[in-house]
Design a protein around this motif. Structure first.
Motif, PDB file in Angstrom:
ATOM      1  N   CYS A  46       0.790  -1.233   0.000  1.00  0.00           N
ATOM      2  CA  CYS A  46       0.000   0.000   0.000  1.00  0.00           C
ATOM      3  C   CYS A  46       0.824   1.285   0.000  1.00  0.00           C
ATOM      4  O   CYS A  46       0.421   2.285  -0.608  1.00  0.00           O
ATOM      5  CB  CYS A  46      -0.934   0.007   1.201  1.00  0.00           C
TER       6      CYS A  46
ATOM      7  N   LEU B 192       1.552   3.367  -3.186  1.00  0.00           N
ATOM      8  CA  LEU B 192       0.409   3.942  -3.903  1.00  0.00           C
ATOM      9  C   LEU B 192       0.188   5.406  -3.542  1.00  0.00           C
ATOM     10  O   LEU B 192      -0.558   6.116  -4.233  1.00  0.00           O
ATOM     11  CB  LEU B 192      -0.856   3.134  -3.606  1.00  0.00           C
TER      12      LEU B 192
ATOM     13  N   THR C  44      -3.468   6.780  -2.632  1.00  0.00           N
ATOM     14  CA  THR C  44      -4.509   5.823  -2.222  1.00  0.00           C
ATOM     15  C   THR C  44      -4.005   4.890  -1.126  1.00  0.00           C
ATOM     16  O   THR C  44      -4.620   3.859  -0.854  1.00  0.00           O
ATOM     17  CB  THR C  44      -4.994   4.998  -3.438  1.00  0.00           C
TER      18      THR C  44
ATOM     19  N   CYS D 180      -6.166   1.792   0.635  1.00  0.00           N
ATOM     20  CA  CYS D 180      -5.555   0.470   0.437  1.00  0.00           C
ATOM     21  C   CYS D 180      -5.303  -0.194   1.790  1.00  0.00           C
ATOM     22  O   CYS D 180      -5.628  -1.370   1.987  1.00  0.00           O
ATOM     23  CB  CYS D 180      -4.245   0.616  -0.334  1.00  0.00           C
TER      24      CYS D 180
ATOM     25  N   LYS E 261      -2.120  -0.863  -9.615  1.00  0.00           N
ATOM     26  CA  LYS E 261      -1.670   0.292 -10.394  1.00  0.00           C
ATOM     27  C   LYS E 261      -2.726   1.397 -10.324  1.00  0.00           C
ATOM     28  O   LYS E 261      -3.920   1.118 -10.454  1.00  0.00           O
ATOM     29  CB  LYS E 261      -1.421  -0.093 -11.850  1.00  0.00           C
ATOM     30  N   THR E 262      -2.268   2.631 -10.131  1.00  0.00           N
ATOM     31  CA  THR E 262      -3.191   3.762 -10.067  1.00  0.00           C
ATOM     32  C   THR E 262      -2.644   4.940 -10.878  1.00  0.00           C
ATOM     33  O   THR E 262      -1.430   5.103 -11.030  1.00  0.00           O
ATOM     34  CB  THR E 262      -3.418   4.234  -8.621  1.00  0.00           C
TER      35      THR E 262
ATOM     36  N   HIS F 150       1.082   5.843  -9.711  1.00  0.00           N
ATOM     37  CA  HIS F 150       1.620   5.249  -8.492  1.00  0.00           C
ATOM     38  C   HIS F 150       1.268   3.761  -8.493  1.00  0.00           C
ATOM     39  O   HIS F 150       0.100   3.391  -8.365  1.00  0.00           O
ATOM     40  CB  HIS F 150       1.041   5.917  -7.246  1.00  0.00           C
ATOM     41  N   ASN F 151       2.297   2.943  -8.623  1.00  0.00           N
ATOM     42  CA  ASN F 151       2.086   1.492  -8.715  1.00  0.00           C
ATOM     43  C   ASN F 151       2.814   0.779  -7.577  1.00  0.00           C
ATOM     44  O   ASN F 151       3.912   1.174  -7.177  1.00  0.00           O
ATOM     45  CB  ASN F 151       2.600   0.964 -10.054  1.00  0.00           C
ATOM     46  N   SER F 152       2.197  -0.239  -7.100  1.00  0.00           N
ATOM     47  CA  SER F 152       2.850  -1.048  -6.075  1.00  0.00           C
ATOM     48  C   SER F 152       3.768  -2.061  -6.743  1.00  0.00           C
ATOM     49  O   SER F 152       3.576  -2.404  -7.920  1.00  0.00           O
ATOM     50  CB  SER F 152       1.799  -1.794  -5.245  1.00  0.00           C
TER      51      SER F 152
ATOM     52  N   LEU G  83     -10.226   1.684  -3.514  1.00  0.00           N
ATOM     53  CA  LEU G  83      -9.183   2.696  -3.397  1.00  0.00           C
ATOM     54  C   LEU G  83      -9.746   4.115  -3.453  1.00  0.00           C
ATOM     55  O   LEU G  83      -9.072   5.066  -3.065  1.00  0.00           O
ATOM     56  CB  LEU G  83      -8.149   2.502  -4.506  1.00  0.00           C
TER      57      LEU G  83
ATOM     58  N   LEU H  74      -7.419   2.833 -12.326  1.00  0.00           N
ATOM     59  CA  LEU H  74      -6.980   1.880 -11.303  1.00  0.00           C
ATOM     60  C   LEU H  74      -7.138   0.471 -11.836  1.00  0.00           C
ATOM     61  O   LEU H  74      -8.040   0.192 -12.631  1.00  0.00           O
ATOM     62  CB  LEU H  74      -7.792   2.038 -10.020  1.00  0.00           C
TER      63      LEU H  74
ATOM     64  N   GLN I 249      -5.780  -3.934 -10.845  1.00  0.00           N
ATOM     65  CA  GLN I 249      -5.006  -4.852 -10.017  1.00  0.00           C
ATOM     66  C   GLN I 249      -4.926  -6.197 -10.706  1.00  0.00           C
ATOM     67  O   GLN I 249      -5.801  -6.567 -11.490  1.00  0.00           O
ATOM     68  CB  GLN I 249      -5.626  -4.994  -8.624  1.00  0.00           C
TER      69      GLN I 249
END
Length: 381
Positions: free
Chosen positions: A204, A207, A210, A214, A276-277, A291-293, A318, A329, A331
């Motif tokens: 989280c 991100l 978010t 998350c 992914k956001t 902003h991606n995890s 999110l 967004l 996933q």
């Protein structure tokens, strides 16, 4: 002789010849009540069960645990295996659908039984509850598992069914003095709750905008995993308690509870998640930031479960982004699966071979079958 009489004579002659041939064939090859394997000198191993026994999602039947038990331990020639596993069979349909009668007629020397996970609603643990975990609906998954755990009629029905089928085993044992019965429990395919806490922050934090939403959602995962684990443990306890009266009665030595669950704890499903956001920031002149995890595996790396299909359910939990506006967004949740893979089946085979009725290493199942090799508790490595 007229043509009509001649045709009548020929028909009668052919009918008589056919009847004689039938009688002769019947006298030479009369139906036998002895299973073919016994007639050929095999000791018989019958494996009764559901999707696991049937090797669902394996690419080769030779990798199923009954076949591995034959190949690696029992030995062939000498033994013949009959795998009765069927996808979707329950402890009730095993009795009513003819499988119990078929096992009886096979007159086995070894009979393993793995039933109960497909009973409704226990099957939800690897079906609807599983889907909710895969879609990140963790509170719903916890409620799903809690409902299974609290369904008293489920556990009563499983006990009643096991009482019925084990009573048949008792009758079989009277006819087959050397019969050994192994009742196999179920592994929990999910990761342990205690192992996922530290991974939530790893998923989280990157991100950024978010991260709060998350964290709120993924903090619900441990409770869901705990509820699922409790329900699967209840299933295994119910099976064990159903077997116990037969273990303590006359001939109890022949009934063995095969506890495979502990061996799978560190080999749970793989559960690789990436989010992914894309966030638009009006306060920053409309700048757009991605902003991606990283991909975080919430499950096990050395998994003994098959890889399932990727989940793409939109992570709408999110919303909202803080600050900014979440404009995109997605996933992916990869590799989750609930059926044992080849390594898992190998472990089940080894666990059956080494299973003990009392204390580990004192009277393993293999000794009951007459094998003198040393006992060990160090298996499934």
């Amino acid at each position: 002789m007229t043509d009509t009489k001649r045709r009548t004579y020929v028909v009668r002659l052919l009918a008589t010849a056919s009847a004689v041939a039938f009688l002769v064939a019947g006298s030479v090859a009369a139906p036998s009540s002895t299973p073919p394997a016994q007639a050929a000198g095999c000791r018989i191993y019958v494996a009764s069960g559901d999707d696991v026994t049937n090797g669902k999602e394996l690419d080769d039947n030779a990798k199923r645990y009954p076949e591995r038990l034959l190949e690696d331990h029992l030995g062939s020639p000498g033994w013949c295996v009959y795998n009765q596993g069927k996808n979707g069979v329950t402890s009730a349909t095993y009795i009513s659908g003819g499988s119990m009668s078929s096992a009886y007629n096979m007159r086995p020397d070894l009979h393993t039984i793995m039933l109960g996970e497909q009973n409704k609603p226990a099957v939800d643990l690897i079906d609807s509850c599983f889907s909710k975990v895969k879609d990140h609906q963790f509170a719903e998954a916890a409620a799903c598992a809690t409902a299974v755990y609290g369904n008293t009629s489920l556990w009563t029905n499983i006990k009643n069914n096991y009482t019925t089928l084990l009573a048949t085993e008792k009758t079989m044992a009277a006819q087959r003095p050397g019969l050994v019965v192994g009742v196999v429990n179920y592994p929990n395919p999910y990761p342990r709750a205690v192992d996922v806490y530290g991974k939530i922050q790893q998923l989280c934090t990157p991100l950024i905008d978010t991260m709060p939403t998350c964290t709120v959602r993924w903090s619900q995962l441990p409770a869901a995993l705990t509820a699922i684990d409790q329900a699967i443990a209840k299933l295994n306890t119910t099976i064990k308690e159903s077997l116990a009266p037969y273990q303590s009665g006359p001939g109890g030595w022949r009934y063995v509870y095969v506890d495979v669950a502990p061996k799978f704890v560190d080999h749970c499903m793989s559960m690789k998640v990436q989010i992914k956001t894309t966030v638009e920031h009006p306060e920053l002149m409309g700048q757009v930031h991605d902003h991606n995890s990283p991909t975080i595996n919430f499950g096990c790396y050395d998994t003994w479960f098959v890889k399932g299909q990727t989940g793409y359910y939109p992570p709408t939990y999110l919303i909202p982004a803080t600050p900014g506006v979440l404009v995109n967004l997605s996933q992916t949740t990869e590799d989750m699966g609930v059926m044992p893979n080849a390594d898992g089946h190998q472990c089940i085979a080894d666990a059956i071979w080494e299973a003990d009725t009392i204390d580990p290493g004192t009277t393993p199942l293999k000794w009951k079958l007459g094998y003198g090799e040393a006992s060990t508790t160090d298996y499934c490595n």
